[in-house]
Design a protein around this motif. Structure first.
Motif, short mmCIF file in Angstrom:
data_model
loop_
_atom_site.label_atom_id
_atom_site.label_comp_id
_atom_site.label_asym_id
_atom_site.label_seq_id
_atom_site.Cartn_x
_atom_site.Cartn_y
_atom_site.Cartn_z
N LEU A 145 0.83 -1.21 0.00
CA LEU A 145 0.00 0.00 0.00
C LEU A 145 0.86 1.25 0.00
O LEU A 145 0.59 2.23 -0.73
N ARG A 146 1.92 1.24 0.81
CA ARG A 146 2.78 2.41 0.90
C ARG A 146 3.53 2.65 -0.40
O ARG A 146 3.73 3.80 -0.83
N GLN A 147 3.91 1.57 -1.06
CA GLN A 147 4.72 1.71 -2.26
C GLN A 147 3.93 2.18 -3.48
O GLN A 147 4.51 2.68 -4.45
N LEU A 148 2.62 2.00 -3.45
CA LEU A 148 1.81 2.44 -4.59
C LEU A 148 2.04 3.91 -4.91
O LEU A 148 2.01 4.32 -6.07
N ALA A 149 2.27 4.71 -3.88
CA ALA A 149 2.48 6.15 -4.08
C ALA A 149 3.90 6.46 -4.50
O ALA A 149 4.20 7.61 -4.86
N PHE A 150 4.78 5.48 -4.48
CA PHE A 150 6.20 5.75 -4.72
C PHE A 150 6.76 4.98 -5.91
O PHE A 150 7.97 4.84 -6.03
N VAL A 151 5.90 4.48 -6.78
CA VAL A 151 6.36 3.65 -7.90
C VAL A 151 6.19 4.40 -9.22
O VAL A 151 5.14 5.00 -9.49
N ASP A 152 7.23 4.36 -10.04
CA ASP A 152 7.17 4.92 -11.39
C ASP A 152 6.39 3.98 -12.30
O ASP A 152 6.71 2.79 -12.40
N GLY A 153 5.38 4.50 -12.96
CA GLY A 153 4.48 3.67 -13.76
C GLY A 153 5.14 3.01 -14.95
O GLY A 153 4.74 1.92 -15.36
N LEU A 154 6.16 3.62 -15.54
CA LEU A 154 6.78 3.08 -16.73
C LEU A 154 7.75 1.95 -16.41
O LEU A 154 7.71 0.88 -17.02
N THR A 155 8.63 2.18 -15.45
CA THR A 155 9.72 1.22 -15.20
C THR A 155 9.46 0.29 -14.03
O THR A 155 10.14 -0.73 -13.89
N GLY A 156 8.50 0.64 -13.17
CA GLY A 156 8.28 -0.16 -11.97
C GLY A 156 9.27 0.13 -10.86
O GLY A 156 9.20 -0.47 -9.79
N LEU A 157 10.20 1.06 -11.09
CA LEU A 157 11.15 1.45 -10.04
C LEU A 157 10.49 2.44 -9.10
O LEU A 157 9.43 2.99 -9.38
N HIS A 158 11.14 2.70 -7.97
CA HIS A 158 10.69 3.79 -7.12
C HIS A 158 10.85 5.11 -7.87
O HIS A 158 11.72 5.26 -8.73
N ASN A 159 9.99 6.06 -7.53
CA ASN A 159 10.01 7.34 -8.22
C ASN A 159 10.83 8.38 -7.46
O ASN A 159 11.40 8.11 -6.41
#
Length: 321
Positions: A145-159
């Motif tokens: 849940l916490r990571q949903l706000a911190f993930v880059d949509g294109l690469t799947g890496l943290h943003n």
């Protein structure tokens, strides 16, 4: 061990991409051996016989859960738990006390320190497995849940938002502990030309490939890779000296080149390459997150000016003198 008793019957292994990582902390090796037998089949088990060793393992390996004894010399379980909860990077790590103390006040103190559960010895292995399974599941759900706000949509890496928070936390920890911190800024060489030649959909595929290559080249769980924006990536290497940081940077460059992704518009190679700017050192009182970022950016500019597809590095203290 039956599926019902296993710590991972609900697919924690698959969701994590690895076996759950448990840290057993007890100054009595026999107690560690007993718990190791309970979890070895389904979990990656780490072991420590003292608080300082456990703290170091937490920072290096980022275990998913700790099973912690209370009575230990030098640093007892209560103090270790308090130190974990005071560290921004480790505070979400669930701690279960496993102790011979059966007094209500001992359990109350443990929970007040931040533990999620309290198990008394002698224990029933099935009960310990069940409680570990429950808290691993809760931890995974919370992390997702916490990571949903911190993930880059294109690469799947943290943003970048996640990176900025971690950089500040790691900088403060390095400053507090007088430990070395390394920061890498990475840019895909001639990426605008790549998009112009192959199209933006191909450019997106190339960025995803670069992300996979970079992620595969990082070996420590505590190392952080993020998409910083556009064709830029950032890597944070806690507790890393210059020699080690340079080895990582070179491995990242080799990994991306090894994709052999054709790049007709590049002036340095026939394939996609990256340039890297590195700053590394022990932060001092005059340093800040801003100075580290500025110096890493300056080194990235130097790498490009020197011909791209290479690493340019400086020591943090040298950068501010």
């Amino acid at each position: 061990m039956t599926e019902r008793d296993s710590p991972d019957p609900q697919g924690l292994h698959q969701l994590l991409g690895r076996r759950p990582r448990l840290l057993l902390v007890d100054d009595q090796p026999i107690n560690i051996q007993v718990l190791h037998q309970v979890f070895a089949a389904d979990c990656q088990v780490l072991m420590a016989t003292g608080g300082a060793q456990a703290l170091q393992l937490c920072r290096e390996q980022l275990p998913d859960l700790l099973l912690l004894d209370v009575q230990m010399p030098e640093m007892d379980g209560y103090e270790l738990c308090q130190r974990l909860k005071a560290d921004e990077l480790l505070r979400d790590m669930p701690v279960i006390f496993v102790t011979a103390h059966q007094e209500a006040e001992a359990e109350t103190r443990g929970l007040a320190c931040g533990a999620v559960d309290f198990i008394t010895k002698p224990f029933n292995p099935a009960v310990v497995r069940a409680r570990v399974r429950t808290h691993l599941t809760l931890k995974l759900q919370s992390d997702l849940l916490r990571q949903l706000a911190f993930v880059d949509g294109l690469t799947g890496l943290h943003n970048r938002r996640f990176f900025d928070e971690r950089l500040e936390a790691e900088f403060q920890r390095a400053l507090r502990n007088a430990s070395s911190l390394a920061l890498l800024m990475i840019d895909v060489d001639f990426f605008k030309r790549y998009n112009d030649h192959y199209g933006h959909l191909a450019g997106d595929d190339a960025l995803r490939g670069v992300a996979v290559a970079l992620r595969g080249a990082l070996k420590r769980p505590g190392d952080l890779l993020c998409r910083y924006g556009g064709e830029e990536f950032a890597v944070l290497l806690p507790e890393t000296e210059m020699e080690g940081a340079l080895r990582v940077a070179e491995a990242l460059e080799v990994a991306v080149r090894g994709l052999r992704c054709p790049h007709a518009g590049s002036e340095v190679a026939e394939v996609v390459t990256i340039s890297l700017g590195l700053v590394c050192g022990v932060p001092g009182a005059r340093d800040s997150v801003a100075t580290m970022l500025q110096e890493a950016d300056r080194q990235l500019y130097q790498a490009k000016a020197q011909g791209r597809a290479r690493v340019s590095a400086s020591a943090l203290q040298a950068a501010i003198t």
